[in-house]
Design an enzyme around this catalytic site. Structure first.
Site, PDB file in Angstrom:
ATOM      1  N   GLU A  42      17.160  30.022  25.543  1.00 31.22           N
ATOM      2  CA  GLU A  42      16.383  30.427  24.368  1.00 31.22           C
ATOM      3  C   GLU A  42      15.611  31.717  24.651  1.00 31.22           C
ATOM      4  O   GLU A  42      15.532  32.619  23.819  1.00 31.22           O
ATOM      5  CB  GLU A  42      15.400  29.313  23.971  1.00 31.22           C
ATOM      6  CG  GLU A  42      16.090  28.126  23.306  1.00 31.22           C
ATOM      7  CD  GLU A  42      15.207  26.872  23.265  1.00 31.22           C
ATOM      8  OE1 GLU A  42      15.544  25.956  22.520  1.00 31.22           O
ATOM      9  OE2 GLU A  42      14.187  26.820  24.012  1.00 31.22           O
ATOM     10  N   LYS A 125      41.986  34.470  40.208  1.00 36.89           N
ATOM     11  CA  LYS A 125      41.429  35.804  40.415  1.00 36.89           C
ATOM     12  C   LYS A 125      41.276  36.449  39.038  1.00 36.89           C
ATOM     13  O   LYS A 125      42.259  36.731  38.362  1.00 36.89           O
ATOM     14  CB  LYS A 125      42.361  36.644  41.288  1.00 36.89           C
ATOM     15  CG  LYS A 125      41.806  38.031  41.565  1.00 36.89           C
ATOM     16  CD  LYS A 125      42.616  38.733  42.650  1.00 36.89           C
ATOM     17  CE  LYS A 125      41.936  39.988  43.164  1.00 36.89           C
ATOM     18  NZ  LYS A 125      41.735  41.013  42.160  1.00 36.89           N
TER      19      LYS A 125
HETATM   20  S1  IVH Z   1      35.912  36.823  46.052  1.00 38.33           S
HETATM   21  C1  IVH Z   1      34.525  40.015  49.596  1.00 38.33           C
HETATM   22  N1  IVH Z   1      36.883  35.620  43.946  1.00 38.33           N
HETATM   23  O1  IVH Z   1      38.693  40.861  43.045  1.00 38.33           O
HETATM   24  C2  IVH Z   1      35.059  39.983  48.213  1.00 38.33           C
HETATM   25  N2  IVH Z   1      36.869  37.980  43.975  1.00 38.33           N
HETATM   26  O2  IVH Z   1      40.353  42.487  44.723  1.00 38.33           O
HETATM   27  C3  IVH Z   1      35.110  38.567  47.767  1.00 38.33           C
HETATM   28  N3  IVH Z   1      37.737  38.995  41.960  1.00 38.33           N
HETATM   29  O3  IVH Z   1      36.099  42.795  44.282  1.00 38.33           O
HETATM   30  C4  IVH Z   1      35.602  38.503  46.413  1.00 38.33           C
HETATM   31  N4  IVH Z   1      38.180  37.127  40.895  1.00 38.33           N
HETATM   32  O4  IVH Z   1      35.651  41.663  42.085  1.00 38.33           O
HETATM   33  C5  IVH Z   1      36.616  36.799  44.522  1.00 38.33           C
HETATM   34  N5  IVH Z   1      37.670  34.414  42.143  1.00 38.33           N
HETATM   35  C6  IVH Z   1      37.407  35.583  42.720  1.00 38.33           C
HETATM   36  C7  IVH Z   1      37.687  36.816  42.097  1.00 38.33           C
HETATM   37  C8  IVH Z   1      37.398  37.995  42.766  1.00 38.33           C
HETATM   38  C9  IVH Z   1      38.210  38.458  40.839  1.00 38.33           C
HETATM   39  C10 IVH Z   1      37.636  40.440  42.224  1.00 38.33           C
HETATM   40  C11 IVH Z   1      36.381  40.841  42.937  1.00 38.33           C
HETATM   41  C12 IVH Z   1      36.833  41.651  44.124  1.00 38.33           C
HETATM   42  C13 IVH Z   1      38.241  41.958  43.778  1.00 38.33           C
HETATM   43  C14 IVH Z   1      39.062  42.145  45.037  1.00 38.33           C
END
Ligand code: IVH
Length: 713
Positions: A42, A125
């Site tokens: 809120e 991801k």
């Molecule tokens: S863990 C040390 N988990 O992918 C970095 N990243 O290609 C740990 N990303 O910069 C990242 N989904 O911005 C993580 N479930 C997820 C993710 C994720 C998207 C992105 C993140 C990272 C990039 C690397």
């Protein structure tokens, strides 16, 4: 509640008063540590509405508005924020074997015995943009984009407009950096694009770009209208541990009020990881967020800290990427497009099909040989593939579905525009027959003339706003513009009454549409704007001007080399005019330019050997004065003198910006990889150039590494 847009000034003033009061009361309650009357959600809603109203009525904003207590006021650029802990990237896995190897590597590193358990998490991801949220004493202090991993941009005011991002937390560690992904759901993306198009604005290419564009709005009120969401997937600095495992830490973030992905699963082996991967992959199309793979992480946080990092990515995590997406559809027709240099390019017209959330109705067929090699026939069922931002391609013909009577495709031997013979030239250097068939019509070919004009006005060339491809085609058709010089006489011809551009109306996409005699004030306005941008284009930089002329083999990089070398257009043109003989000093001078070979030199020289071109350039120079080039600077940096090639999609900056920066530091930017290339900067989705670089032993660096090199320089 009334939409902000519909508020009168008085209503807005009254609401600002009310909201300011309520927020102040809530703040007092909260900081007095009494039981707050408002939930965090809120409270956030109040702040968001206040920010929105203040943006819509900036004059009503109070100097001590609570909306200023967190976050920066809008500025022309974003302030920089140094991350307390670097924001890293992930190593990639593409094959099942890579995943097994990753697990083995981790086990080896930790010296685990065959009977020791190793738990890993698997989660989608998210295909978005990473964001780091810093909370101190439970209040959001800052929100920063990843930037180069070390320093990001301050987008706090914008982040505060996102519902999934709480501005306050209860019971959080004193210092807590939450990291995750800002994204837009495909459905919201489609809605946003509809609205943008209806307003005559440019639509975004995909949800990720839309999210990036929305987050990086200078005015947070614009961001607030964009349907952005946020998934937390990790953390940076914390004053106390969030848990003992990744899984528990994420549960803690969930409890604190963040969205965490519900599909995160604990696994005991590579086999388990792969089965989660398969499951997520098969559910992919039904998710309301775009994903591009599955991330595996070692669950135990003590293991994570032992594993640590290799250069820019953690040893304890890996991203298992999905392969490029494919779909089956029907090839309805093969169209031949004629390019600026007469190249005939086959384009596949497909029955529209959705490939990875994007509707595809055209695909590249590359060239004549490619069609013959794959024996692609009109009417065939085909598999199209779309990988990231790359143009969709036909990867396979489903022969068992071929209709009886389907005929082998015959590539046209004549130009579809001017009917001149279209031929495949022999490359004098290699003796090979060119893969490209070209129209020999030259100046008589209307398709080539239109394409040359389109190129001339395009953003990277003369950059004439208000004169897009459609307008050029329409005005060419009407014989109002036949060559570049004609553009610069439009205003005078309009004033003299020889032409009447006011009778042309623009459609939603900006194309001129003839509207018999019916004049409209809006036409007048857009025509005046067009005249203004033509005026502004009368003093282009030398490199833009050379590039705009569209000489064979003279792309942006070569145009820049010519500009740097010759400094003035006169010097360049007279040298080119004097160089028809290969033995001439003028020809040798061309070849002495680093990065200019025979083919490229011939492109410029042949252009000036043609009397028609010389005359057209003279007419153009009566209206346009290209500026003399400046000598390159930055001769002492570490990348000075190096030849750099960019490929793939860069995440933290545009290609243009990256190139400009490289050149400012004294590097040469080339368009393709050769033995002379020193560095290939490979962004996401890098393909053939990367392969070539690897074959040639050219140094390949990531975008992050490049940023480091350039920031050190
Ligand atoms: S863990 C040390 N988990 O992918 C970095 N990243 O290609 C740990 N990303 O910069 C990242 N989904 O911005 C993580 N479930 C997820 C993710 C994720 C998207 C992105 C993140 C990272 C990039 C690397």
């Amino acid at each position: 509640m009334k939409p902000v847009k519909q508020l009168t000034r008085d209503e807005a003033a009254a609401e600002i008063d009310r909201l300011t009061n309520e927020i102040q009361v809530a703040d007092e309650e909260y900081y007095a540590k009494d039981k707050p009357r408002l939930t965090d959600a809120e409270y956030d809603a109040l702040r968001r509405r206040l920010i929105l109203i203040e943006r819509a009525f900036p004059k009503l904003k109070q100097p001590d508005s609570p909306s200023d207590s967190v976050g920066a006021s809008p500025s022309a650029t974003f302030a920089k924020i140094e991350h307390a802990q670097a924001m890293l990237s992930l190593d990639n896995a593409f094959e099942d074997a890579d995943v097994a190897e990753f697990v083995e590597r981790v086990r080896r590193f930790l010296k685990l015995g065959a009977n020791d358990a190793l738990v890993l998490t698997a989660e989608p991801k998210i295909d978005g943009l990473s964001l780091s949220l810093r909370y101190e004493a439970g209040a959001l202090k800052s929100a920063a984009t990843r930037g180069d991993g070390r320093i990001g941009e301050d987008v706090t005011a914008n982040a505060l407009t996102i519902e999934d991002i709480p501005s306050r937390l209860s019971g959080a560690p004193d210092v807590l950096e939450v990291r995750g992904e800002v994204y837009m759901s495909p459905a919201d993306f489609a809605g946003l694009n509809d609205r943008l198009r209806a307003a005559g604005d440019e639509a975004a290419a995909n949800p990720r770009n839309a999210a990036a564009g929305s987050l990086r709005q200078i005015d947070p009120a614009v961001t607030a209208m964009r349907p952005l969401k946020f998934f937390a997937h990790g953390w940076g600095e914390t004053s106390e541990p969030l848990g003992e495992t990744q899984f528990d830490a994420m549960a803690r973030l969930d409890a604190l009020g963040f969205q965490v992905n519900p599909r995160m699963t604990r696994c005991g082996s590579a086999v388990d990881l792969l089965s989660v991967y398969r499951r997520i992959e098969s559910d992919r199309a039904g998710l309301d967020y775009d994903i591009d793979g599955v991330v595996y992480k070692v669950d135990r946080l003590d293991y994570q800290s032992r594993l640590g990092f290799v250069s820019r990515s953690p040893r304890w995590a890996i991203a298992h990427k999905f392969p490029a997406e494919r779909a089956t559809t029907v090839l309805e027709a093969i169209d031949i497009q004629v390019g600026r240099t007469g190249a005939l390019t086959p384009v596949a017209r497909l029955t529209p099909v959705t490939v990875g959330g994007v509707v595809v109705s055209n695909a590249t067929l590359h060239n004549e040989d490619e069609i013959a090699r794959k024996d692609i026939r009109v009417g065939d069922a085909v598999i199209v593939q779309r990988a990231g931002d790359v143009i969709p391609q036909i990867v396979e013909v489903l022969l068992d579905k071929r209709l009886k009577g389907a005929k082998r495709y015959k590539f046209p031997q004549n130009c579809p525009s001017c009917d001149s013979a279209a031929v495949r030239e022999e490359n004098p250097a290699t003796g090979k027959i060119d893969v490209v068939r070209r129209c020999t019509g030259g100046l008589v070919c209307p398709a080539q003339a239109v394409e040359r004009l389109k190129h001339f006005v395009s953003r990277r060339a003369m950059d004439i706003d208000g004169l897009g491809e459609k307008q050029v085609a329409a005005l060419f058709e009407e014989r109002i513009i036949r060559e570049p010089a004609d553009i610069f006489t439009l205003a005078a011809r309009q004033a003299a009454g020889d032409i009447d551009l006011y009778t042309y109306k623009k459609d939603k996409k900006g194309a001129f549409v003839v509207k018999d005699g019916e004049r409209q004030a809006t036409n007048r306005k857009s025509v005046e704007n067009l005249f203004a941008s033509i005026e502004a284009a009368r003093a282009p930089s030398l490199e833009r001007f050379i590039f705009a002329l569209g000489m064979r083999h003279v792309g942006e990089t070569t145009a820049r080399l010519f500009a740097q070398h010759f400094q003035t257009f006169d010097a360049f043109a007279s040298m080119a005019k004097g160089a028809h003989d290969r033995e001439s000093d003028a020809f040798k001078e061309f070849l002495s330019i680093d990065g200019v070979g025979e083919l490229v030199a011939a492109g410029a020289i042949n252009f000036f050997a043609e009397p028609h071109n010389r005359a057209a350039v003279d007419r153009l120079l009566a209206a346009v004065s290209p500026q003399a080039a400046k000598a390159p600077i930055g001769g002492s940096s570490a990348i000075a003198g190096k030849t750099v090639v960019f490929t793939g999609t860069l995440e933290t900056m545009t290609r243009d910006e990256a190139k400009a920066q490289a050149i400012a530091l004294g590097a040469k930017v080339a368009g393709s990889v050769s033995a002379r290339t020193d560095i290939l900067v490979a962004g996401a989705g890098a393909g053939s150039k990367m392969k070539k670089a690897e074959e040639l032993g050219v140094r390949v660096v990531t975008e992050e590494a490049w940023r480091e090199m350039t920031s050190a320089a």
